[in-house]
Design a protein around this motif. Structure first.
Motif, PDB file in Angstrom:
ATOM      1  N   ASN A  54     -10.865  -1.979 -19.147  1.00  0.00           N
ATOM      2  CA  ASN A  54     -11.995  -1.564 -18.315  1.00  0.00           C
ATOM      3  C   ASN A  54     -12.229  -2.481 -17.122  1.00  0.00           C
ATOM      4  O   ASN A  54     -12.586  -2.029 -16.029  1.00  0.00           O
ATOM      5  N   ASP A  55     -12.007  -3.786 -17.295  1.00  0.00           N
ATOM      6  CA  ASP A  55     -12.280  -4.727 -16.213  1.00  0.00           C
ATOM      7  C   ASP A  55     -11.205  -4.703 -15.124  1.00  0.00           C
ATOM      8  O   ASP A  55     -11.393  -5.295 -14.054  1.00  0.00           O
ATOM      9  N   GLU A  56     -10.101  -4.015 -15.369  1.00  0.00           N
ATOM     10  CA  GLU A  56      -9.020  -3.937 -14.384  1.00  0.00           C
ATOM     11  C   GLU A  56      -9.109  -2.693 -13.509  1.00  0.00           C
ATOM     12  O   GLU A  56      -8.457  -2.630 -12.452  1.00  0.00           O
ATOM     13  N   VAL A  57      -9.899  -1.700 -13.927  1.00  0.00           N
ATOM     14  CA  VAL A  57      -9.891  -0.402 -13.245  1.00  0.00           C
ATOM     15  C   VAL A  57     -10.243  -0.535 -11.774  1.00  0.00           C
ATOM     16  O   VAL A  57      -9.487  -0.108 -10.883  1.00  0.00           O
ATOM     17  N   ASN A  58     -11.394  -1.107 -11.465  1.00  0.00           N
ATOM     18  CA  ASN A  58     -11.811  -1.152 -10.062  1.00  0.00           C
ATOM     19  C   ASN A  58     -11.020  -2.133  -9.212  1.00  0.00           C
ATOM     20  O   ASN A  58     -10.743  -1.825  -8.039  1.00  0.00           O
ATOM     21  N   PRO A  59     -10.587  -3.299  -9.715  1.00  0.00           N
ATOM     22  CA  PRO A  59      -9.679  -4.119  -8.899  1.00  0.00           C
ATOM     23  C   PRO A  59      -8.394  -3.386  -8.532  1.00  0.00           C
ATOM     24  O   PRO A  59      -7.896  -3.519  -7.402  1.00  0.00           O
ATOM     25  N   LEU A 115      -4.993  -0.478  -4.497  1.00  0.00           N
ATOM     26  CA  LEU A 115      -4.235   0.700  -4.088  1.00  0.00           C
ATOM     27  C   LEU A 115      -4.786   1.293  -2.795  1.00  0.00           C
ATOM     28  O   LEU A 115      -4.025   1.588  -1.855  1.00  0.00           O
ATOM     29  N   ARG A 116      -6.085   1.470  -2.733  1.00  0.00           N
ATOM     30  CA  ARG A 116      -6.679   2.079  -1.542  1.00  0.00           C
ATOM     31  C   ARG A 116      -6.489   1.191  -0.314  1.00  0.00           C
ATOM     32  O   ARG A 116      -6.293   1.689   0.793  1.00  0.00           O
ATOM     33  N   ALA A 117      -6.520  -0.135  -0.497  1.00  0.00           N
ATOM     34  CA  ALA A 117      -6.305  -1.044   0.631  1.00  0.00           C
ATOM     35  C   ALA A 117      -4.888  -0.932   1.183  1.00  0.00           C
ATOM     36  O   ALA A 117      -4.634  -1.330   2.330  1.00  0.00           O
ATOM     37  N   ASN A 118      -3.987  -0.376   0.383  1.00  0.00           N
ATOM     38  CA  ASN A 118      -2.591  -0.224   0.796  1.00  0.00           C
ATOM     39  C   ASN A 118      -2.203   1.221   1.047  1.00  0.00           C
ATOM     40  O   ASN A 118      -1.016   1.559   1.040  1.00  0.00           O
ATOM     41  N   GLY A 119      -3.193   2.077   1.268  1.00  0.00           N
ATOM     42  CA  GLY A 119      -2.933   3.457   1.651  1.00  0.00           C
ATOM     43  C   GLY A 119      -2.418   4.346   0.552  1.00  0.00           C
ATOM     44  O   GLY A 119      -1.800   5.378   0.823  1.00  0.00           O
ATOM     45  N   ILE A 120      -2.671   3.975  -0.715  1.00  0.00           N
ATOM     46  CA  ILE A 120      -2.217   4.758  -1.854  1.00  0.00           C
ATOM     47  C   ILE A 120      -3.417   5.476  -2.464  1.00  0.00           C
ATOM     48  O   ILE A 120      -4.426   4.837  -2.795  1.00  0.00           O
ATOM     49  N   PHE A 149      -1.838   7.877  -9.345  1.00  0.00           N
ATOM     50  CA  PHE A 149      -1.836   7.604  -7.907  1.00  0.00           C
ATOM     51  C   PHE A 149      -0.786   8.469  -7.226  1.00  0.00           C
ATOM     52  O   PHE A 149       0.098   9.050  -7.873  1.00  0.00           O
ATOM     53  N   TRP A 150      -0.869   8.531  -5.888  1.00  0.00           N
ATOM     54  CA  TRP A 150       0.086   9.316  -5.098  1.00  0.00           C
ATOM     55  C   TRP A 150       0.121   8.799  -3.668  1.00  0.00           C
ATOM     56  O   TRP A 150      -0.925   8.439  -3.106  1.00  0.00           O
ATOM     57  N   ALA A 151       1.306   8.781  -3.081  1.00  0.00           N
ATOM     58  CA  ALA A 151       1.459   8.484  -1.656  1.00  0.00           C
ATOM     59  C   ALA A 151       2.860   8.877  -1.236  1.00  0.00           C
ATOM     60  O   ALA A 151       3.782   8.946  -2.062  1.00  0.00           O
ATOM     61  N   VAL A 152       3.033   9.146   0.048  1.00  0.00           N
ATOM     62  CA  VAL A 152       4.346   9.372   0.647  1.00  0.00           C
ATOM     63  C   VAL A 152       4.419   8.493   1.886  1.00  0.00           C
ATOM     64  O   VAL A 152       3.619   8.659   2.822  1.00  0.00           O
ATOM     65  N   ASP A 192       6.884   4.769   3.676  1.00  0.00           N
ATOM     66  CA  ASP A 192       8.021   3.870   3.541  1.00  0.00           C
ATOM     67  C   ASP A 192       8.032   3.268   2.137  1.00  0.00           C
ATOM     68  O   ASP A 192       7.012   2.724   1.679  1.00  0.00           O
ATOM     69  N   ALA A 193       9.172   3.353   1.471  1.00  0.00           N
ATOM     70  CA  ALA A 193       9.231   2.960   0.058  1.00  0.00           C
ATOM     71  C   ALA A 193       8.917   1.485  -0.146  1.00  0.00           C
ATOM     72  O   ALA A 193       8.216   1.113  -1.100  1.00  0.00           O
ATOM     73  N   LEU A 194       9.429   0.623   0.726  1.00  0.00           N
ATOM     74  CA  LEU A 194       9.192  -0.808   0.552  1.00  0.00           C
ATOM     75  C   LEU A 194       7.730  -1.159   0.819  1.00  0.00           C
ATOM     76  O   LEU A 194       7.150  -2.026   0.136  1.00  0.00           O
ATOM     77  N   LYS A 195       7.141  -0.492   1.779  1.00  0.00           N
ATOM     78  CA  LYS A 195       5.707  -0.697   2.047  1.00  0.00           C
ATOM     79  C   LYS A 195       4.883  -0.291   0.824  1.00  0.00           C
ATOM     80  O   LYS A 195       3.960  -1.012   0.410  1.00  0.00           O
ATOM     81  N   LEU A 196       5.217   0.854   0.253  1.00  0.00           N
ATOM     82  CA  LEU A 196       4.483   1.312  -0.921  1.00  0.00           C
ATOM     83  C   LEU A 196       4.696   0.366  -2.101  1.00  0.00           C
ATOM     84  O   LEU A 196       3.758   0.109  -2.871  1.00  0.00           O
ATOM     85  N   ALA A 197       5.907  -0.156  -2.240  1.00  0.00           N
ATOM     86  CA  ALA A 197       6.174  -1.092  -3.340  1.00  0.00           C
ATOM     87  C   ALA A 197       5.294  -2.325  -3.229  1.00  0.00           C
ATOM     88  O   ALA A 197       4.795  -2.841  -4.243  1.00  0.00           O
ATOM     89  N   LYS A 198       5.086  -2.807  -2.017  1.00  0.00           N
ATOM     90  CA  LYS A 198       4.223  -3.981  -1.826  1.00  0.00           C
ATOM     91  C   LYS A 198       2.781  -3.659  -2.241  1.00  0.00           C
ATOM     92  O   LYS A 198       2.089  -4.494  -2.831  1.00  0.00           O
ATOM     93  N   GLY A 199       2.327  -2.447  -1.918  1.00  0.00           N
ATOM     94  CA  GLY A 199       0.980  -2.050  -2.339  1.00  0.00           C
ATOM     95  C   GLY A 199       0.869  -1.943  -3.847  1.00  0.00           C
ATOM     96  O   GLY A 199      -0.135  -2.352  -4.442  1.00  0.00           O
TER      97      GLY A 199
END
Length: 315
Positions: free
Chosen positions: A254-259, A264-269, A290-293, A295-302
């Motif tokens: 439960n304590d991990e959900v919002n972090p 994810l949202r800060a990284n466009g996911i 989650f979902w996003a489309v 650059d794969a490496l950019k998404l991996a960093k997020g």
């Protein structure tokens, strides 16, 4: 079964004390769950389960996982045709437990299939533990029914087969298909960023990251976690030009959900769902999809930034 185990333990103790053994000298490891599970795994006739489900499982440790991908569906989202391995891979997994077996699974269904399948599951003595979406805006919309049960594995397998038969889930083994295309992504870079080793499956590059601390259900440790749906799952489907569609689920306390949501949202996911999959696991877990489309490496960093907010195992 508990009476049998108690009788066995009492008998061993009686013999031990009769021969002069002290409580300090008895090897108490013989009473632990791994010993019991191993013995019971050998007693189960798994061929009957295979026959009931009409397919062979992937075996990991003492867990047998049977795949039911929705290869009959053409589902699109944001211009991406979703491969079964990305988000349409229904499954059920069996693990020996208390002399019988536990089963849990995640079935991919159309909206019209939910209640017919649910009714057959209930008639077969199985539990429904969740029904919900994993994706948003997909066409057609898909839903995910999580099921569970404990008992004779062949009987439960037959009930699952009968339930899936009222949907259009393919139940016959497909003819040998051509090898899937190579994953057109820099997988070495993805591994490095994610801090884990991924695997190609059906044209999708998949990561399974277990939690650091064990998860248990009904007193049984859920190991290995990935085939039982208790590991963080992250999938990359190439879309061309170094880009990928990503989806999966984070397994969170439960304590991990919002972090994780914030990372994810800060990284466009996009976060597409937060919910439970099970009813009585320890610790209590939440599953974030989650979902996003992009650059794969950019998404991996997020995704790595989000993983850093979890108590996940380190490679």
């Amino acid at each position: 079964m508990r009476k049998i185990r108690l009788w066995t333990a009492t008998s061993i103790l009686a013999v031990s004390f009769a021969t002069g053994a002290s409580a300090q000298n008895i090897d108490w490891q013989i009473f632990t769950e791994p010993f019991v599970t191993s013995a019971h795994a050998q007693e189960i006739n798994w061929q009957k389960v295979d026959d009931a489900l009409g397919r062979k499982p992937a075996v990991s440790g003492d867990v047998r996982r049977y795949g039911f991908p929705r290869s009959d569906l053409t589902v699109t989202l944001d211009g991406v045709t979703i491969k079964p391995a990305l988000a349409l891979g229904g499954w059920v997994a069996f693990k020996p437990m208390h002399g019988e077996a536990m089963v849990m699974g995640d079935l991919v269904l159309l909206e019209s299939e939910i209640n017919p399948v649910m009714l057959k599951m209930i008639e077969g003595g199985l539990d429904i533990t969740a029904v919900h979406n994993h994706l948003l805006r997909a066409s057609p919309a898909t839903f995910y029914m999580h099921v569970g049960g404990h008992g004779d594995p062949a009987r439960m397998a037959a009930a699952i087969h009968d339930a899936l038969a009222v949907s259009k889930t393919p139940l016959s083994m497909p003819a040998a298909a051509a090898p899937p295309p190579a994953v057109d992504l820099d997988t070495a870079q993805l591994d490095q960023i994610m801090g884990a080793k991924g695997q190609a499956n059906g044209g999708v590059y998949q990561f399974n990251v277990p939690r650091r601390d064990p998860v248990s259900m009904d007193g049984t440790t859920m190991t290995p976690p990935a085939p039982l749906g208790a590991a963080i799952g992250i999938n990359f489907q190439p879309t061309g030009g170094g880009k990928a569609a990503i989806t999966g689920d984070f397994v969170l306390t439960n304590d991990e959900v919002n972090p994780v949501i914030k990372a994810l949202r800060a990284n466009g996911i996009d976060v597409t769902a937060v919910h439970s999959h099970m009813l009585d696991e320890q610790p209590r877990l939440f599953f974030l999809h989650f979902w996003a489309v992009d650059d794969a490496l950019k998404l991996a960093k997020g995704l790595r930034a989000a993983l850093d907010k979890t108590a996940s195992a380190k490679s």
